[in-house]
Design an enzyme around this catalytic site. Structure first.
Site, PDB file in Angstrom:
ATOM      1  N   ASP A   1      21.486  44.007  30.585  1.00 37.40           N
ATOM      2  CA  ASP A   1      20.542  42.983  31.041  1.00 37.40           C
ATOM      3  C   ASP A   1      19.518  43.660  31.952  1.00 37.40           C
ATOM      4  O   ASP A   1      19.872  44.172  33.010  1.00 37.40           O
ATOM      5  CB  ASP A   1      21.301  41.887  31.793  1.00 37.40           C
TER       6      ASP A   1
ATOM      7  N   CYS B   1      21.646  35.902  24.536  1.00 34.47           N
ATOM      8  CA  CYS B   1      21.913  36.645  25.771  1.00 34.47           C
ATOM      9  C   CYS B   1      22.247  35.611  26.845  1.00 34.47           C
ATOM     10  O   CYS B   1      22.524  34.451  26.516  1.00 34.47           O
ATOM     11  CB  CYS B   1      20.731  37.545  26.152  1.00 34.47           C
TER      12      CYS B   1
ATOM     13  N   ARG C   1      16.478  39.643  26.766  1.00 38.00           N
ATOM     14  CA  ARG C   1      16.953  40.353  25.577  1.00 38.00           C
ATOM     15  C   ARG C   1      16.833  39.549  24.290  1.00 38.00           C
ATOM     16  O   ARG C   1      16.307  40.049  23.287  1.00 38.00           O
ATOM     17  CB  ARG C   1      18.411  40.788  25.788  1.00 38.00           C
TER      18      ARG C   1
END
Length: 160
Positions: free
Chosen positions: A127, A9, A15
């Site tokens: 996100d 990520c 994440r």
């Protein structure tokens, strides 16, 4: 032979470390931990050495996931160390693709959405960094879904 999987990520604090631990535990619950090795990284190195975001650690802990990974930036060498590089969104995909040292290496890049079964309406994993509690819960739901799909893909590569 073990599949070596790297989740990516942006900062490697929300994440991707969550996906790393979710896949590890999903494999363990399904008696498949011998099938894989898992790690995570970010395309941005500003959080290098940091633990995952406290809000993600808290949300993950409520589901039984302990996130202890220390953030790091993806490197060109990761393309040799890993069989699959799974990115969370198109921005990560583009950054990782540019880093790939060859076309063969670029073929190792997957989008997490490719493994969703319960979240087909999503084309990326958002996100949650700038979101509230619900954003972290949604991301964990998506990652659990995608990690189940990855494990199925590893176990049944001919079905994809």
């Amino acid at each position: 032979m073990k599949k070596r999987i790297l989740f990516v990520c942006l900062g490697n604090i929300c994440r991707s470390p969550a996906a790393e631990e979710i896949l590890r535990q999903t494999a363990r619950r399904n008696g498949a931990e011998e099938l894989l090795t898992v790690d995570s990284a970010g395309t941005y190195g500003g959080h290098a050495g940091d633990l995952p975001d406290a809000r993600m650690r808290s949300a993950a802990a409520r589901r039984g996931y302990m996130l202890t990974h220390r953030a790091r930036r993806i490197t060109e060498a990761d393309f040799e160390r890993f069989d699959m590089i799974v990115v969370m969104d198109d921005m990560n995909y583009e950054a990782v693709h540019r880093l790939a040292p060859s076309r063969r290496n670029a073929e190792k890049i997957f989008r997490m959405r490719e493994f969703f079964s319960r979240h087909p309406q999503w084309s990326y994993v958002p996100d949650p960094y700038y979101e509230g509690h619900e954003g972290f819960e949604l991301v964990l739901d998506m990652l659990e879904d995608g990690c189940e799909g990855i494990l199925d893909y590893i176990r049944n590569p001919d079905r994809s």
